[in-house]
Motif scaffolding. Structure first.
Motif, mmCIF file in Angstrom:
data_model
loop_
_atom_site.group_PDB
_atom_site.id
_atom_site.type_symbol
_atom_site.label_atom_id
_atom_site.label_comp_id
_atom_site.label_asym_id
_atom_site.label_seq_id
_atom_site.Cartn_x
_atom_site.Cartn_y
_atom_site.Cartn_z
ATOM 1 N N SER A 25 38.662 -21.175 16.398
ATOM 2 C CA SER A 25 37.587 -21.893 17.313
ATOM 3 C C SER A 25 36.523 -22.717 16.547
ATOM 4 O O SER A 25 35.382 -23.158 17.288
ATOM 5 N N LEU A 26 36.549 -22.678 15.279
ATOM 6 C CA LEU A 26 35.609 -23.562 14.459
ATOM 7 C C LEU A 26 35.325 -24.744 15.113
ATOM 8 O O LEU A 26 36.107 -25.515 15.373
ATOM 9 N N GLN A 27 33.833 -25.087 15.231
ATOM 10 C CA GLN A 27 33.471 -26.411 15.762
ATOM 11 C C GLN A 27 32.565 -26.881 14.502
ATOM 12 O O GLN A 27 31.700 -26.120 13.788
ATOM 13 N N TRP B 77 19.749 -26.404 10.665
ATOM 14 C CA TRP B 77 19.782 -25.579 11.836
ATOM 15 C C TRP B 77 18.138 -25.947 12.340
ATOM 16 O O TRP B 77 17.879 -25.880 13.582
ATOM 17 N N ARG C 92 23.458 -18.952 17.731
ATOM 18 C CA ARG C 92 23.081 -18.749 19.027
ATOM 19 C C ARG C 92 22.012 -19.581 19.790
ATOM 20 O O ARG C 92 21.170 -20.091 18.952
ATOM 21 N N ILE D 48 33.204 -15.683 15.536
ATOM 22 C CA ILE D 48 34.290 -16.650 16.272
ATOM 23 C C ILE D 48 35.379 -16.751 15.237
ATOM 24 O O ILE D 48 35.349 -16.232 14.258
ATOM 25 N N ARG E 56 28.778 -18.623 14.830
ATOM 26 C CA ARG E 56 27.978 -19.880 15.628
ATOM 27 C C ARG E 56 26.744 -19.371 15.871
ATOM 28 O O ARG E 56 26.293 -18.536 16.384
ATOM 29 N N ALA F 245 24.280 -29.104 17.327
ATOM 30 C CA ALA F 245 25.089 -29.250 16.229
ATOM 31 C C ALA F 245 25.417 -30.439 15.703
ATOM 32 O O ALA F 245 25.291 -30.518 14.318
ATOM 33 N N ASP G 34 29.281 -24.835 13.045
ATOM 34 C CA ASP G 34 29.298 -23.668 12.957
ATOM 35 C C ASP G 34 29.352 -23.081 11.158
ATOM 36 O O ASP G 34 29.344 -24.046 10.307
ATOM 37 N N THR H 271 23.999 -14.732 13.869
ATOM 38 C CA THR H 271 25.067 -15.512 14.531
ATOM 39 C C THR H 271 26.300 -14.776 15.417
ATOM 40 O O THR H 271 26.529 -13.618 14.905
ATOM 41 N N SER H 272 27.036 -15.479 16.050
ATOM 42 C CA SER H 272 28.118 -14.861 16.759
ATOM 43 C C SER H 272 29.192 -15.040 16.190
ATOM 44 O O SER H 272 29.463 -16.102 15.770
ATOM 45 N N TYR I 282 33.349 -16.433 10.476
ATOM 46 C CA TYR I 282 32.668 -17.530 10.876
ATOM 47 C C TYR I 282 31.832 -17.057 11.995
ATOM 48 O O TYR I 282 31.793 -16.126 12.471
#
Length: 322
Positions: A271-273, A246, A322, A267, A320, A211, A276, A264-265, A318
């Motif tokens: 939970s955002l980081q 990415w 994988r 979220i 994430r 990330a 993402d 993407t998964s 949103y």
């Protein structure tokens, strides 16, 4: 004063008023900067949807080309198998013709041979099964070959139709871009934003792992121009930027916002980081989250990659990687 004179004076005043007001109304025909900005935003949103459809078509063509290549590699061995099976069946037919089917049966059944009758019947049954297996194998190989060829033909036809759509889509995008750039020229004095330095957005936050690589890449792209269908390194569209960020981190994403949503998964906002992806209404726009409520995105034609608040429009969700 006579009524006639009063009437003539009124008409003259009305005519003069109309003459004075006419230039003002003509001047108002030109859109104001605010109206131009509204038109630009509307045109940019519509154009981005078309660009993302163009990108999706490109992804589908790439997938079809890969499928066609796989089918081509399968067809070669199947062709060889079918040819071998055809030769085996031909050999069986020639042998049967030369020896005579009934004579073979008689030889097996006549008394006086070294083997017993059950042994001779077993041999005949075995020969029959072998012949049937050879013919069945030939039929199966032929069926598989015909099936693979039909799939290849369908894939190639689909690819050709999509290529035509791609050309038409490209022409439409370029016509829309010309209109959009002209609007921007009227509103801002130039068709595209002036080149900007990435240092204006500050330095990338210290984030570990893949990330962190993706976020640092996005920071490095700030100030580079929007380019439809582009995924760097000189220019980007929205999904091209997230793809490239990415990709630098060793992850593969398709070049289309809606496809990236599927890849993407899901979220929650809480939970955002950093790293993402943030998707916007209609899945026509995507950005990379870099922390503190900020995103980096390739906004639209005529603009440069920028860091800004993530609530730029209605958020669809949103993702994430994988």
């Amino acid at each position: 004063m006579s009524s006639l004179r009063i009437l003539l004076r009124s008409l003259a005043v009305a005519g003069l008023s109309a003459a004075l007001l006419a230039p003002a109304s003509v001047a108002r025909a030109e859109p104001t900067p605010a109206e131009l900005t509204k038109q630009i935003e509307k045109s940019s949103t519509e154009l981005e949807r078309i660009v993302e459809s163009y990108n999706k078509l490109n992804e589908e063509i790439k997938a079809n080309k890969a499928t066609a290549a796989t089918l081509q590699t399968r067809i070669g061995p199947l062709q060889e198998q079918a040819e071998r099976s055809r030769a085996d069946v031909g050999l069986l037919a020639a042998t049967a013709y030369k020896t005579g089917g009934m004579r073979t049966v008689q030889a097996l059944l006549e008394p006086g041979g070294p083997a017993t009758l059950p042994d001779r019947l077993g041999t005949l049954d075995q020969l029959t099964r072998q012949r049937q297996q050879t013919i069945a194998g030939f039929t199966e190989n032929q069926r598989r070959l015909i099936d693979q060829k039909a799939r290849l033909d369908a894939t190639l036809a689909r690819e050709a139709a999509q290529a035509k759509q791609l050309v038409a889509g490209k022409k439409k995008i370029e016509a829309d871009l010309a209109r959009l750039y002209e609007l921007r020229r009227k509103a801002y004095g130039r068709a595209t934003e002036a080149p900007a330095s990435s240092s204006s957005a500050g330095s990338a936050p210290a984030i570990s792992g893949s990330a962190g690589v993706a976020v640092r890449y996005a920071y490095g792209a700030i100030g580079k121009p929007y380019g439809y269908g582009d995924d760097g390194p000189g220019s980007y569209d929205c999904s091209g930027l997230t793809l490239a960020a990415w990709r630098a981190a060793g992850k593969s994403l398709p070049h289309n916002a809606a496809m990236q949503w599927d890849a993407t998964s899901r979220i929650s906002r809480g939970s955002l980081q950093p790293g993402d992806l943030v998707f916007y209404s209609g899945l026509g726009h995507v950005a990379i989250y870099v922390g503190s409520g900020q995103i980096i995105d390739a906004p639209s034609a005529g603009r440069n990659v920028n860091k800004r608040d993530m609530d730029i429009m209605t958020i669809a969700g949103y993702g994430r990687v994988r």
